[in-house]
Design a protein around this motif. Structure first.
Motif, short mmCIF file in Angstrom:
data_model
loop_
_atom_site.label_atom_id
_atom_site.label_comp_id
_atom_site.label_asym_id
_atom_site.label_seq_id
_atom_site.Cartn_x
_atom_site.Cartn_y
_atom_site.Cartn_z
N LYS A 47 37.68 -33.08 -26.38
CA LYS A 47 39.26 -33.21 -26.93
C LYS A 47 40.09 -33.24 -25.77
N TYR A 48 40.11 -32.74 -24.54
CA TYR A 48 41.11 -32.82 -23.46
C TYR A 48 41.14 -34.41 -23.09
N PRO A 76 43.32 -37.97 -25.46
CA PRO A 76 44.62 -38.67 -25.37
C PRO A 76 44.84 -40.04 -24.72
N ARG A 84 45.29 -43.95 -26.02
CA ARG A 84 46.65 -44.74 -25.35
C ARG A 84 46.15 -46.03 -24.61
N SER A 115 41.06 -34.97 -16.71
CA SER A 115 41.69 -34.18 -17.37
C SER A 115 40.90 -33.05 -17.86
N ARG A 165 39.85 -30.43 -15.22
CA ARG A 165 40.77 -29.87 -14.82
C ARG A 165 41.31 -28.46 -15.98
N SER A 166 40.89 -28.80 -17.18
CA SER A 166 41.24 -27.87 -18.30
C SER A 166 40.10 -27.03 -18.87
N ARG A 210 53.74 -35.86 -13.38
CA ARG A 210 54.78 -34.99 -13.16
C ARG A 210 56.11 -35.91 -13.10
N PHE A 241 57.27 -36.95 -16.42
CA PHE A 241 57.64 -35.73 -16.97
C PHE A 241 59.24 -35.48 -16.62
N LEU A 278 64.85 -35.50 -23.17
CA LEU A 278 64.52 -34.96 -24.52
C LEU A 278 65.49 -35.47 -25.44
N HIS A 312 43.97 -26.64 -29.65
CA HIS A 312 44.83 -26.44 -28.47
C HIS A 312 44.32 -27.31 -27.34
N LYS A 313 43.13 -27.93 -27.51
CA LYS A 313 42.58 -28.79 -26.31
C LYS A 313 43.30 -30.01 -26.03
N TYR A 314 43.62 -30.65 -26.94
CA TYR A 314 44.36 -32.03 -26.61
C TYR A 314 45.56 -31.91 -25.79
N LYS A 346 46.40 -29.31 -23.87
CA LYS A 346 46.16 -28.31 -22.76
C LYS A 346 46.57 -28.96 -21.38
N PRO A 347 45.94 -30.36 -21.37
CA PRO A 347 46.18 -30.71 -19.64
C PRO A 347 47.72 -30.94 -19.36
N ASP A 398 48.92 -27.33 -18.53
CA ASP A 398 48.36 -27.19 -17.04
C ASP A 398 48.72 -27.56 -15.79
N ARG A 399 49.33 -28.90 -15.95
CA ARG A 399 50.08 -29.74 -15.14
C ARG A 399 51.62 -29.24 -14.82
N VAL A 400 52.13 -28.98 -15.57
CA VAL A 400 53.56 -28.99 -15.45
C VAL A 400 54.16 -27.53 -15.62
N LYS A 432 60.42 -29.99 -23.67
CA LYS A 432 59.89 -31.23 -23.48
C LYS A 432 58.51 -31.36 -23.10
N ALA A 433 58.10 -30.07 -22.37
CA ALA A 433 56.63 -29.75 -22.21
C ALA A 433 55.74 -29.30 -23.55
N LEU A 444 55.62 -32.64 -25.60
CA LEU A 444 54.70 -33.44 -25.49
C LEU A 444 53.05 -33.23 -25.42
N SER A 465 50.60 -35.24 -27.79
CA SER A 465 49.30 -35.58 -27.67
C SER A 465 48.49 -35.18 -28.77
#
Lengths: 241, 241
Positions: free
Chosen positions: A155-156, A159, A163, A184, A187-188, A233, A236, A241, B154-156, B158-159, B162-164, B176-177, B180, B184
């Motif tokens: 799942k992680y 996305p 895309r 991804s 990391r998760s 980042r 982002f 928004l 929750h998995k899609y 999470k990345p 985790d990053r922002v 925004k976070a 986004l 995903s």
């Protein structure tokens, strides 16, 4: 757990797997999950595995034994099967039988031993094909509408594939896509870990074109991972928004 | 399924939920999964729900009934409980009791009815707190190390979190976070669907600061989603392997 992903593109196959296995969080090991069965120029078959290590190792061992058996014929050896569909059927049957044997041995446990596989390859004169084989031995196939298959912690990393990957994606971009998808996931989710095994099989080659093990701390992978984090980042920050 | 996410930041709480419920793929409905219990200026409690609709609706109904009960006291009404910890305990106990009651009713089915919740809020004079309540009624709490909690698919999403996301993320970036992260999830999983419920609760306000329903086709969300897709694809193209 595990994360394995395969892309079937116009240009060829791109496959990536991690190597982490765990029996609980305190028992972590490194095992290869990508296997090659090759008669270069005539056929290439790649298998990626997810699930119980006893099921996947025994399945691979039985497939190897069947290949080496003097009595092997096209109904038992994946190196003699006349089509990739027959290859997938042999692997599905072997996986299903192995899973049932081990379930029988484990019947006093509540725990279920199970596994799934991605099988990808090409035989000279045949189409390049990629299958996801379920624990019961049945399977689905990658198509132009959905040119990727995933097993394990999928799942992680889905996305980014949703895309950017289409059948027209070239092999360089495809390697980038599967590595970012893996990044991804790494990391998760702790249960997916380095090193990684990457393979590229060009359409028509019937042999492995690129085969690479990416170790923890690999400078190219680390740089790509850092650049992707920075790009995410920046994107982002720049989105309103 | 469902996707709900909550951030507990220095500046306040940011909460987002979808509204899709399904009993099988052919029985899809829209139900609110974000509930407010408010005594503006004195306390704000928000509950987001995931899981079996019969469990979550009955739990919310019992919490409301306990509030309206003439005999309600600080051990039964979440609007009278002296701390957010006591609020989480009352909600956990109610959820656990409801789940057991419904499991008992469904004992002839193989199916298990279960649910989890995110509870976030603040009481005047107390700290802002956010909990994830498990089906059994026990819970964990968001901290500075992990300032977000998720339930459902929750998995899609999470990345990106985790990053922002850090405790210092401001409320605009935090919205925004979470949007986004939801984007995903919506894109990769059919069981999560529009419209969305977004809430922002500034630290110390003890009341909802922003409450917004984002409908399917919302131009701001659509634009953000398209810009994020474009930014991801651009970043992808610009990264070298």
């Amino acid at each position: 757990m595990t994360y394995c992903v395969g892309l079937k593109l116009d240009a060829g196959l791109v496959l990536l797997s991690d190597t982490r296995t765990n029996a609980g969080l305190d028992n972590i090991s490194c095992y290869r999950k990508m296997f090659f069965f090759e008669n270069p120029g005539e056929r290439i078959i790649t298998i990626m595995t997810a699930g119980s290590l006893s099921v996947t190792q025994t399945t691979i061992a039985r497939l190897e034994e069947a290949i080496e058996d003097e009595m092997a014929d096209e109904s038992t050896s994946i190196l003699r099967a006349p089509t990739m569909l027959r290859v997938a059927t042999i692997i599905g049957d072997t996986l299903s039988r192995t899973r049932r044997d081990i379930a029988e041995q484990c019947r006093d446990l509540k725990q279920q031993a199970s596994a799934s596989m991605i099988v990808a390859g090409q035989r000279q004169g045949g189409d390049m094909r990629m299958f996801l084989i379920y624990p019961e031995g049945n399977f689905i196939e990658a198509t132009d509408d959905t040119p990727f298959l995933q097993i394990g912690e999928h799942k992680y990393g889905k996305p980014i594939l949703d895309r950017v990957v289409t059948p027209q994606t070239n092999l360089a971009d495809a390697q980038k896509a599967v590595l970012l998808s893996m990044d991804s996931t790494l990391r998760s989710n702790l249960s997916v870990g380095m090193p990684l095994d990457l393979a590229v099989i060009e359409r028509g080659a019937c042999a492995v074109t690129i085969r690479r093990r990416i170790q923890d701390g690999d400078p190219d992978f680390a740089q790509m991972s850092a650049a992707w984090s920075a790009a995410l980042r920046d994107s982002f920050v720049n989105i309103s928004l």
